[in-house]
Design a protein around this motif. Sequence first.
Motif, short mmCIF file in Angstrom:
data_model
loop_
_atom_site.label_atom_id
_atom_site.label_comp_id
_atom_site.label_asym_id
_atom_site.label_seq_id
_atom_site.Cartn_x
_atom_site.Cartn_y
_atom_site.Cartn_z
N ARG A 219 -10.95 -2.05 8.60
CA ARG A 219 -9.79 -1.52 9.32
C ARG A 219 -9.28 -0.21 8.74
O ARG A 219 -8.45 0.47 9.34
N CYS A 220 -9.75 0.15 7.56
CA CYS A 220 -9.43 1.45 6.96
C CYS A 220 -10.53 2.42 7.38
O CYS A 220 -11.69 2.24 6.99
N PRO A 221 -10.22 3.44 8.16
CA PRO A 221 -11.27 4.33 8.63
C PRO A 221 -11.98 5.09 7.50
O PRO A 221 -13.18 5.37 7.60
N VAL A 222 -11.28 5.41 6.45
CA VAL A 222 -11.90 6.10 5.32
C VAL A 222 -12.87 5.16 4.60
O VAL A 222 -14.01 5.53 4.29
N ARG B 216 -8.37 -2.24 -2.72
CA ARG B 216 -9.48 -1.75 -3.55
C ARG B 216 -10.77 -2.49 -3.17
O ARG B 216 -10.73 -3.66 -2.84
N LEU B 217 -11.89 -1.79 -3.30
CA LEU B 217 -13.18 -2.44 -3.13
C LEU B 217 -13.33 -3.56 -4.14
O LEU B 217 -12.87 -3.45 -5.28
N THR C 287 -11.97 7.73 -14.51
CA THR C 287 -12.53 7.38 -13.20
C THR C 287 -11.74 6.23 -12.59
O THR C 287 -11.36 6.27 -11.41
N ARG C 288 -11.48 5.20 -13.39
CA ARG C 288 -10.72 4.05 -12.89
C ARG C 288 -9.30 4.45 -12.50
O ARG C 288 -8.79 4.01 -11.46
N TYR C 289 -8.67 5.27 -13.31
CA TYR C 289 -7.31 5.73 -13.02
C TYR C 289 -7.28 6.53 -11.71
O TYR C 289 -6.44 6.27 -10.84
N ALA C 290 -8.20 7.47 -11.56
CA ALA C 290 -8.24 8.31 -10.36
C ALA C 290 -8.54 7.45 -9.12
O ALA C 290 -7.90 7.62 -8.07
N TYR C 291 -9.48 6.54 -9.23
CA TYR C 291 -9.80 5.65 -8.12
C TYR C 291 -8.56 4.85 -7.72
O TYR C 291 -8.23 4.76 -6.53
N ASP C 292 -7.90 4.25 -8.69
CA ASP C 292 -6.73 3.42 -8.40
C ASP C 292 -5.62 4.20 -7.74
O ASP C 292 -4.97 3.72 -6.80
N LEU D 220 -2.74 5.39 -2.56
CA LEU D 220 -2.34 6.31 -1.49
C LEU D 220 -2.97 5.93 -0.15
O LEU D 220 -2.31 5.92 0.89
N LEU D 221 -4.24 5.60 -0.19
CA LEU D 221 -4.96 5.22 1.02
C LEU D 221 -4.39 3.92 1.61
O LEU D 221 -4.20 3.81 2.82
N TYR D 222 -4.09 2.97 0.76
CA TYR D 222 -3.49 1.71 1.20
C TYR D 222 -2.14 1.96 1.88
O TYR D 222 -1.89 1.46 2.98
#
Length: 126
Positions: free
Chosen positions: A13-16, A62-63, A105-110, A115-117
């Motif tokens: 349901r998240c287009p990104v 998150r994945l 990497t983990r910080y940037a992903y989170d 934001l995406l959520y």
Amino acid sequence: MPKPQLTVWYNTRCPVCDAGISRQKRRLVEAIKAGRITFRDINAEPAALAGYGVSLEDIRRRLHATEADGKLLVGADVAIAVWLRTPGEGWLATLFGNPAALPLTRYAYDRFADLLYAWNRRKGRW
């Protein structure tokens, strides 16, 4: 068919998110056909990871992935596991998954995932 080496749970349901996974699926056709990796829509199986204490909202944020031995991966660690299995993308796993870079990497992903959520919630996608 043997159990997949990696099962990735994501939110269609998240287009990104959906576009990113669709891209990876195209690059991983042989691994998918061989049953080494599988991608599952959490919206179709909302309680799939309840045994891990993971909710539908957690996976929308998150994945998540499970390895064949039952180990749970979350967020950036899932991206790295997928890159390791994707032809031509192992260098991304090496670059972003090395011990020096992994915390960043983990910080940037989170932060991006947060934001995406929030964006998806504002758009009423769930």
